[in-house]
Design a protein around this motif. Structure first.
Motif, short mmCIF file in Angstrom:
data_model
loop_
_atom_site.label_atom_id
_atom_site.label_comp_id
_atom_site.label_asym_id
_atom_site.label_seq_id
_atom_site.Cartn_x
_atom_site.Cartn_y
_atom_site.Cartn_z
N GLU A 184 0.86 -1.19 0.00
CA GLU A 184 0.00 0.00 0.00
C GLU A 184 0.89 1.23 0.00
O GLU A 184 1.69 1.41 0.92
N THR A 185 0.74 2.09 -0.98
CA THR A 185 1.54 3.32 -0.99
C THR A 185 0.85 4.37 -0.14
O THR A 185 -0.33 4.63 -0.31
N ARG A 186 1.60 4.89 0.80
CA ARG A 186 1.03 5.91 1.69
C ARG A 186 0.70 7.17 0.91
O ARG A 186 1.38 7.51 -0.04
N VAL A 187 -0.32 7.85 1.33
CA VAL A 187 -0.68 9.14 0.73
C VAL A 187 -0.57 10.19 1.81
O VAL A 187 -1.10 10.01 2.90
N TRP A 204 8.88 4.23 -8.46
CA TRP A 204 8.40 5.33 -9.30
C TRP A 204 9.01 5.22 -10.69
O TRP A 204 10.09 4.66 -10.85
N GLY A 205 8.31 5.78 -11.68
CA GLY A 205 8.86 5.80 -13.03
C GLY A 205 8.61 7.14 -13.68
O GLY A 205 7.56 7.76 -13.47
N GLY A 206 9.59 7.63 -14.46
CA GLY A 206 9.41 8.92 -15.12
C GLY A 206 10.61 9.29 -15.98
O GLY A 206 11.44 8.45 -16.32
N THR A 207 10.67 10.57 -16.27
CA THR A 207 11.74 11.11 -17.12
C THR A 207 12.75 11.83 -16.26
O THR A 207 12.37 12.63 -15.39
N ARG A 208 14.02 11.52 -16.49
CA ARG A 208 15.05 12.25 -15.75
C ARG A 208 14.91 13.75 -16.00
O ARG A 208 14.90 14.19 -17.15
N LEU A 209 14.84 14.51 -14.90
CA LEU A 209 14.72 15.96 -15.04
C LEU A 209 15.92 16.52 -15.82
O LEU A 209 15.76 17.42 -16.65
N GLU A 224 4.55 7.54 -13.22
CA GLU A 224 4.15 6.16 -12.92
C GLU A 224 4.46 5.76 -11.49
O GLU A 224 5.46 6.17 -10.91
N LEU A 225 3.58 4.94 -10.93
CA LEU A 225 3.81 4.31 -9.63
C LEU A 225 3.61 2.81 -9.82
O LEU A 225 2.56 2.40 -10.34
N LYS A 226 4.60 2.02 -9.45
CA LYS A 226 4.56 0.56 -9.64
C LYS A 226 4.19 0.18 -11.08
O LYS A 226 3.35 -0.70 -11.29
N GLY A 227 4.74 0.88 -12.05
CA GLY A 227 4.50 0.55 -13.45
C GLY A 227 3.12 0.93 -13.96
O GLY A 227 2.78 0.64 -15.11
N GLN A 228 2.30 1.59 -13.11
CA GLN A 228 0.95 2.01 -13.50
C GLN A 228 0.90 3.54 -13.50
O GLN A 228 1.69 4.19 -12.83
N LEU A 229 -0.10 4.05 -14.23
CA LEU A 229 -0.33 5.49 -14.24
C LEU A 229 -0.40 6.01 -12.80
O LEU A 229 -1.02 5.38 -11.95
N LEU A 230 0.21 7.14 -12.55
CA LEU A 230 0.21 7.75 -11.21
C LEU A 230 -1.23 8.01 -10.76
O LEU A 230 -2.00 8.63 -11.48
#
Ligand SMILES: Nc1nc2c(c(=O)[nH]1)N[C@H]1C(S)=C(S)[C@@H](COP(=O)(O)O)O[C@H]1N2
Ligand SMILES: [Mo]
Length: 258
Positions: free
Chosen positions: A85-88, A149-154, A203-209
């Motif tokens: 479970e990802t904390r919010v 997490w997944g994304g583009t390097r800033l 992305e979070l865990k390979g899914q859309l954020l």
């Protein structure tokens, strides 16, 4: 062992020692009270914090910056370690409705003396090679959690769009981020912004954020505490002075470095 010739002498000795001990304690406490009073009488900063305490924090930050290097990366975990479970946490800037059809990242680029605004779509950000980051996310409130997490390097994003540099070719000192409704905002020193694990995350865990985690785009910056990982980025801008920062204004240290 101290030898005494009489009981009276021993008594006198014990009384003397007790008096010395107690008066040292009184002097020590008096000094504490005086230091506290002195700090309390110091002028406040614009944000209402004690200038002396703020100076101590700033000095700590200088020590940290001296030892900072982008070759030091946060420990990377495996996908098996990721929390189920990802904390919010933290909803500032997420409360207003988001029109996803109209969503663009506004990038403000100071060019000579005018400000240009570049509108960048999520698809343009996803066009980069995806960078996964699995690390222990730490909140100043005292909890931590391993997230993927997944994304583009800033750094790659800035390079491709020629952003973050002045006309003379040198980097601005800071990058600022603001939510679309201006309710949450952070400032990041350029060195940390260029860190290879700092990503514009979608992305979070390979899914859309998920919406509560900052859909469609948030900052993930493992060299900083959670507070700097702004969710729902609306505007990105650059400056040589510290951009306004939500939690800095409320007394936290500006760098929030780990
Ligand atoms: N827009 C926005 N971003 C935010 C916050 C917030 O209140 N609003 N809180 C911050 C804090 S204090 C933490 S710990 C992390 C929590 O991220 P999470 O909800 O994905 O766990 O988001 C950060 N980013
Ligand atoms: Mo946090």
């Amino acid at each position: 062992m101290k030898k005494f010739t009489s009981e009276a002498e021993q008594k006198k000795y014990v009384i003397r020692k007790t008096i010395i001990g107690l008066s040292s304690l009184v002097v020590f406490l008096a000094i504490c009270v005086l230091i506290f009073k002195w700090i309390n009488n110091q002028p406040n900063t614009a944000q209402g914090q004690k200038e002396t305490l703020r100076k101590i924090l700033n000095a700590n930050e200088n020590v940290n910056n001296f030892f900072y290097s982008n070759n030091n990366t946060a420990p990377i975990y495996s996908k098996d370690d990721v929390a189920k479970e990802t904390r919010v946490n933290g909803f500032y800037g997420l409360k207003s409705k988001l029109d996803t059809s109209e969503y663009f990242i506004k990038v403000i680029t100071p060019s000579s003396n005018t400000y240009d605004t570049l509108l960048i779509s999520i698809d343009e950000i996803k066009a980069f090679k995806k960078q996964d980051v699995i690390y222990n996310f730490k909140c100043v409130e005292g909890w931590s959690q391993i997230n993927w997490w997944g994304g583009t390097r800033l750094s790659e994003f800035l390079e491709k769009y020629h952003l973050g540099k002045k006309a003379n070719g040198s980097w601005y000192n800071y990058v600022g981020f603001i939510t679309p409704d201006n309710q949450y905002y952070v400032g990041i020193d350029m060195k940390s912004a260029l860190h290879p694990q700092t990503i514009l995350c979608y992305e979070l865990k390979g899914q859309l954020l998920p919406m509560v985690q900052g859909y469609p785009l948030r900052l993930i910056i493992p060299v900083k505490y959670g507070i700097k990982n702004i969710k729902r980025i609306g505007t990105i801008f650059f400056s040589d002075t510290r951009p306004k920062d939500y939690w800095y204004e409320r007394g936290y240290d500006y760098d929030a470095a780990l």
